[in-house]
Design a protein around this motif. Structure first.
Motif, mmCIF file in Angstrom:
data_model
loop_
_atom_site.group_PDB
_atom_site.id
_atom_site.type_symbol
_atom_site.label_atom_id
_atom_site.label_comp_id
_atom_site.label_asym_id
_atom_site.label_seq_id
_atom_site.Cartn_x
_atom_site.Cartn_y
_atom_site.Cartn_z
ATOM 1 N N UNK A 1 -69.126 30.664 -45.226
ATOM 2 C CA UNK A 1 -68.925 30.177 -46.588
ATOM 3 C C UNK A 1 -67.761 30.853 -47.310
ATOM 4 N N UNK A 2 -67.362 32.067 -46.873
ATOM 5 C CA UNK A 2 -66.331 32.759 -47.639
ATOM 6 C C UNK A 2 -64.949 32.170 -47.367
ATOM 7 N N UNK A 3 -64.127 32.170 -48.429
ATOM 8 C CA UNK A 3 -62.774 31.637 -48.319
ATOM 9 C C UNK A 3 -61.803 32.630 -48.938
ATOM 10 N N UNK A 4 -60.593 32.169 -49.207
ATOM 11 C CA UNK A 4 -59.619 33.014 -49.862
ATOM 12 C C UNK A 4 -58.931 33.969 -48.910
ATOM 13 N N UNK A 5 -58.482 35.104 -49.457
ATOM 14 C CA UNK A 5 -57.693 36.069 -48.704
ATOM 15 C C UNK A 5 -58.435 36.612 -47.485
ATOM 16 N N UNK A 6 -59.736 36.861 -47.636
ATOM 17 C CA UNK A 6 -60.521 37.388 -46.523
ATOM 18 C C UNK A 6 -60.509 36.472 -45.330
ATOM 19 N N UNK A 7 -60.687 35.182 -45.563
ATOM 20 C CA UNK A 7 -60.676 34.223 -44.461
ATOM 21 C C UNK A 7 -59.300 34.131 -43.818
ATOM 22 N N UNK A 8 -58.249 34.144 -44.647
ATOM 23 C CA UNK A 8 -56.882 34.065 -44.127
ATOM 24 C C UNK A 8 -56.602 35.202 -43.143
ATOM 25 N N UNK A 9 -56.953 36.423 -43.534
ATOM 26 C CA UNK A 9 -56.694 37.583 -42.678
ATOM 27 C C UNK A 9 -57.576 37.576 -41.425
ATOM 28 N N UNK A 10 -58.829 37.173 -41.569
ATOM 29 C CA UNK A 10 -59.730 37.133 -40.415
ATOM 30 C C UNK A 10 -59.234 36.143 -39.368
ATOM 31 N N UNK A 11 -58.931 34.928 -39.808
ATOM 32 C CA UNK A 11 -58.512 33.889 -38.870
ATOM 33 C C UNK A 11 -57.157 34.224 -38.254
ATOM 34 N N UNK A 12 -56.254 34.760 -39.050
ATOM 35 C CA UNK A 12 -54.949 35.152 -38.513
ATOM 36 C C UNK A 12 -55.104 36.198 -37.418
ATOM 37 N N UNK A 13 -56.016 37.141 -37.626
ATOM 38 C CA UNK A 13 -56.265 38.169 -36.614
ATOM 39 C C UNK A 13 -56.808 37.551 -35.328
ATOM 40 N N UNK A 14 -57.676 36.542 -35.464
ATOM 41 C CA UNK A 14 -58.295 35.909 -34.296
ATOM 42 C C UNK A 14 -57.261 35.200 -33.420
ATOM 43 N N UNK B 1 -49.665 34.707 -43.263
ATOM 44 C CA UNK B 1 -50.623 35.093 -44.308
ATOM 45 C C UNK B 1 -50.058 34.989 -45.718
ATOM 46 N N UNK B 2 -48.740 34.867 -45.853
ATOM 47 C CA UNK B 2 -48.143 34.766 -47.187
ATOM 48 C C UNK B 2 -48.176 33.324 -47.697
ATOM 49 N N UNK B 3 -48.183 33.114 -49.013
ATOM 50 C CA UNK B 3 -48.080 31.755 -49.573
ATOM 51 C C UNK B 3 -46.820 31.068 -49.067
ATOM 52 N N UNK B 4 -46.874 29.762 -48.899
ATOM 53 C CA UNK B 4 -45.786 29.010 -48.286
ATOM 54 C C UNK B 4 -44.488 29.086 -49.079
ATOM 55 N N UNK B 5 -44.588 29.302 -50.397
ATOM 56 C CA UNK B 5 -43.379 29.334 -51.220
ATOM 57 C C UNK B 5 -42.704 30.703 -51.275
ATOM 58 N N UNK B 6 -43.253 31.716 -50.602
ATOM 59 C CA UNK B 6 -42.684 33.054 -50.646
ATOM 60 C C UNK B 6 -41.520 33.230 -49.671
ATOM 61 N N UNK B 7 -41.716 32.838 -48.418
ATOM 62 C CA UNK B 7 -40.649 32.946 -47.418
ATOM 63 C C UNK B 7 -40.205 31.568 -46.954
ATOM 64 N N UNK B 8 -41.162 30.764 -46.483
ATOM 65 C CA UNK B 8 -40.828 29.440 -45.945
ATOM 66 C C UNK B 8 -40.123 28.588 -46.990
ATOM 67 N N UNK B 9 -40.671 28.529 -48.196
ATOM 68 C CA UNK B 9 -40.096 27.678 -49.234
ATOM 69 C C UNK B 9 -38.755 28.145 -49.746
#
Length: 476
Positions: free
Chosen positions: A352-365, A174-182
């Motif tokens: 239609x919704x994107x952004x942080x909400x979608x990231x957390x929803x899909x990650x949970x799924x 869920x974190x931006x790629x440049x925070x830990x991975x990068x």
């Protein structure tokens, strides 16, 4: 020893020369802006230098595959060297290059969408399901294996270790790629390279001769080379899992010419690592029989630990633990991240919704089934990764072949390895314990027939593309 040194030289020469041919066939243009620049979002689309991308790609695709898989493949003897070299140069690196560059070409699209573009929507639906299953299996397996090791060397029990590892997976997803991975993964990628180099140098000077090439099957269990070797050594030769990881890094490239260094180069690096560990397995235990005994007693992790401590001392032991824990963790987390990206592309068609909400929803799924699977036996999970992995690789190669045919380019560079991998996948599933468990002759026959059918379809497509296009003739 000569075979080992020649094999490493061939891998390096493959990168120097064949990668340029592949790049030329694909057709790059550095004047085109990449998705990292045109779609920068601070989350997945973040520009990075090519060397960071290369080390991240190497770590993402490696896991324990080029170590554990190579040790298991070493049971077949020096013939494994042939598969690692030929597979890496002409199949695996080509596969990784096209999976990354096609993603870059199409605004960072994930693997299933690329399949849909070039093989049709029916295949896309199938690959969406296959990819998510593969990602969840890999993430689950790579949650369980480091958790087991952590619980064995620390006061923490397995359940607590499992929760800690998985919590880290979710965080990275869920974190931006440049925070830990990068920031961290390039360093860990360098550690992986350092360990491989240290092991290879120690092998060359420890006085035990590295076996030279023989085409004989030396497997103590008398398992057939074809197609088991090609599934046993996947990471280090060709792996469909890489098709799901390359789009992660494609979103960070600053220019198209970086793709050869990042995608083709990382796969060659993985091939060299696999070659080193295959040689170590054959050499250190005095042959495939000794290696089989060591694997039976301590498993691949125990073998890595024994080789590392014996050849490199205390430092080697520390590196071994780091590799056996860190490598699956840094692959499992990106597998979860990749499954989040794949499912996001599917869901975005309906929500239609994107952004942080979608990231957390899909990650949970994707997190719930992954965690539940991680609680069952690791070896059972890994058994089902093998075939789905190589089937995914086969589909990616056919996707690349379709792209090259439609753009009237030299499609044989992907078409020939696609046929080869079709034969591998078609034969393996009928013979394998996790498949239909048919006899070897029957499996071989069915696999050959299916491959001939696919080859006939391929030839038909080639003939159709070569037919002259008729033009409308206006009658005065």
């Amino acid at each position: 020893m000569a075979t080992f040194l020649v094999a490493i030289a061939l891998l390096i020469l493959g990168y120097i020369f064949y990668s340029k041919i592949v790049e030329k066939v694909f057709g790059i243009d550095d004047s085109r802006e990449t998705p990292a620049l045109t779609q920068a979002d601070g989350m997945d689309f973040v520009p990075m230098s090519w060397w960071k991308g290369s080390l991240i790609q190497l770590l993402n695709i490696a896991g324990t595959g080029p170590i554990f898989g190579a040790l298991m493949g070493a049971l077949y003897g020096p013939v494994a060297f042939i598969w690692i070299v030929v597979g890496s140069i002409f199949a695996g690196a080509v596969h990784d290059y096209f999976s990354g560059m096609l993603s870059l070409k199409h605004k960072g699209e994930q693997f299933p969408n690329l399949v849909g573009r070039y093989l049709g929507t029916g295949m896309q639906v199938f690959v969406n399901i296959l990819s998510i299953i593969l990602m969840i299996l890999v993430a689950a397996a790579f949650t369980a294996s480091p958790a087991q090791l952590i619980s064995s060397i620390t006061p923490l029990n397995f359940t607590v270790s499992l929760v800690l590892v998985f919590a880290y997976f979710v965080l990275v997803a869920v974190l931006p790629i440049n925070k830990i991975i990068g920031r961290i993964y390039p360093i860990l990628g360098a550690v992986l390279i350092f360990m491989a180099i240290a092991i290879s140098v120690a092998l060359l000077f420890n006085g035990q001769p590295i076996p030279n090439l023989t085409l004989n099957n030396l497997h103590p269990g008398e398992l057939p080379i074809w197609p088991l070797l090609m599934v046993t050594i996947s990471c280090g030769a060709i792996s469909g899992f890489h098709a799901t990881q390359s789009p992660i890094v494609s979103k960070t490239l600053k220019k198209e010419s970086d793709g050869r260094k990042v995608f083709y180069g990382a796969m060659i690096g993985e091939g060299i690592i696999a070659l080193i560990w295959a040689a170590a397995g054959m050499t250190f235990f005095g042959g495939t029989g000794g290696l089989q005994e060591a694997l039976t007693l301590g498993g691949p992790a125990g073998v890595v630990n024994e080789i590392s401590i014996s050849l490199l001392g205390t430092v080697g032991g520390i590196l071994a633990i780091l590799c056996v824990i860190i490598l699956p963790v840094t692959t499992g987390d990106t597998a979860l991240r990749s499954s989040r990206m794949i499912l996001s592309e599917v869901i975005s068609k309906y929500l239609s919704f994107k952004g942080t909400g979608q990231v957390f929803l899909v990650t949970a799924l994707v997190s719930v089934p992954t965690f539940l699977l991680a609680t069952i036996d690791y070896s059972f999970l890994w058994r089902y990764v093998g075939w789905t992995n190589q089937l995914t690789a086969t589909i990616m190669l056919w996707t690349a072949t379709s792209f090259l045919m439609k753009t009237e380019k030299q499609h044989f560079i992907t078409g020939i390895p696609a046929i080869f991998m079709t034969a591998v996948s078609a034969t393996y599933i009928f013979y394998a314990p996790e498949g239909f468990q048919l006899s070897y002759p029957i499996s071989l026959t069915i696999g050959t027939v299916l491959t001939i059918i696919v080859l006939a379809i391929y030839i038909k497509k080639i003939i159709e593309t070569r037919k002259p296009k008729t033009k409308d003739i206006k009658i005065a």
